[in-house]
Design an enzyme around this catalytic site. Structure first.
Site, short mmCIF file in Angstrom:
data_model
loop_
_atom_site.label_atom_id
_atom_site.label_comp_id
_atom_site.label_asym_id
_atom_site.label_seq_id
_atom_site.Cartn_x
_atom_site.Cartn_y
_atom_site.Cartn_z
CE LYS A 94 -4.04 0.01 0.56
NZ LYS A 94 -5.03 0.08 -0.39
CG ASP A 114 -8.01 2.53 -0.92
OD1 ASP A 114 -8.80 2.71 -0.07
OD2 ASP A 114 -7.47 1.61 -0.67
CB SER A 117 -11.59 -0.64 -8.51
OG SER A 117 -11.23 0.17 -7.52
CB THR A 147 -14.69 -2.71 -4.12
OG1 THR A 147 -13.71 -2.57 -5.05
CG2 THR A 147 -14.62 -2.90 -2.62
CB ALA A 180 -15.27 4.69 6.49
CG MET A 181 -10.59 5.99 7.25
SD MET A 181 -9.82 5.71 5.66
CE MET A 181 -8.02 5.47 6.40
CB ALA A 187 -15.62 -2.26 1.07
CB ALA A 188 -13.26 -0.65 6.15
CG ASN A 189 -8.07 -2.35 2.97
OD1 ASN A 189 -8.71 -3.31 2.53
ND2 ASN A 189 -7.85 -1.32 2.25
#
Length: 272
Positions: A5, A40, A71, A75, A162-163, A183-185
């Site tokens: 990243k 992102d 994307s 996602t 979000a975050m 979807a947040a990492n």
């Protein structure tokens, strides 16, 4: 793919300029292809087009620049398919009609996820710290509820988009949802938070599985795959999630461990 990243720290509304993006593109180019950058939080395909003026190692560009575009929609599709698999396993049906889904984050992914959820008959509540994103939701999706505290809301599904790191001991204790799928990492502050969720019988779909749709899209761009092949691969996310549930049940392990097991098996098979 997905192993690195790059981050430019700062408010994109204040510091993002073509000059900055160009400098970043030159930095990526200096790595000689060992890193491929993509979009992102805070970036879009227009930004990636500017970066592409300085490096070939960028994906997610606009179609006019030879890319596959934003994307975010793919996602969101992967998250939605993951949720259908989780719903079927948890409730015995993938029918989301009347289910209350709290979407935290109304950006590129959250916006598209709201559209999919509304089409599926779900009741949606959305939060975002960026007021214009909520204005767009209110304009395009009348009837969607805007809230400020998704985790504490009365919901069936918590979809963090979000975050990351929103799930810890205190937030898990406040969560009413039966399913966490977003979807947040890095949604869990620490890995042991999954056990806290499990203790409350809350199912967590591992984030790197649920949010894989966008990565699959840009991998297709990188490899020159056609859109039909890419969409077929994204469509398999639901089966992958269902398989992870099956592994977890059979082996008596948490879903995170089951996902890791599947990933490690695939990597080992590819190396042989």
């Amino acid at each position: 793919l997905g192993g690195g990243k790059a981050v430019i720290i700062g408010n994109p509304n204040a510091i993002k300029t073509p000059t900055l993006l160009g400098a970043y593109g030159r930095f990526v180019e200096s790595l000689g292809g060992t890193y491929v950058t993509a979009g992102d939080v805070g970036t879009n395909s227009d930004d990636l087009d500017i970066i592409a003026e300085e490096t070939a190692h960028v994906v997610g560009k606009n179609t006019t620049a030879g890319g596959t575009g934003d994307s975010g929609p793919q996602t969101a599709l992967g998250v939605f398919l993951s949720l259908l698999a989780a719903a079927e396993s948890t409730w015995g049906s993938d029918d989301l009609t009347g289910k209350r889904v709290g979407v935290e984050g109304a950006g590129k992914v959250g916006y598209n996820l709201v559209a999919l959820l509304r089409d599926a008959g779900a009741e949606v509540i959305v939060s975002d710290s960026y007021a214009p994103a909520l204005d767009r939701i209110a304009l395009d999706f009348p009837g969607v509820t805007v809230g400020s505290d998704i985790i504490g809301a009365d919901i069936d599904v918590y979809a963090p988009c979000a975050m990351g790191a929103t799930l810890d001991a205190s937030s898990v204790a406040r969560l009413s949802a039966s399913i966490v799928c977003g979807a947040a990492n890095n949604q869990l502050l620490t890995p042991d938070v999954e056990a806290l969720l499990a203790a409350r019988e809350i199912v967590w779909v591992p984030d790197y599985v649920a949010n894989a749709g966008g990565l699959i899209q840009v991998e297709g761009e990188l490899r020159g795959k056609d859109s039909a092949e890419v969409m077929a691969t994204i469509g398999k996310i639901r089966d992958t999630v269902a398989g992870i549930f099956a592994i977890a049940r059979t082996e008596g392990i948490l879903l995170g461990a089951a996902a890791d097991r599947l990933a490690e098996d695939r990597i080992a098979a590819a190396q042989n």
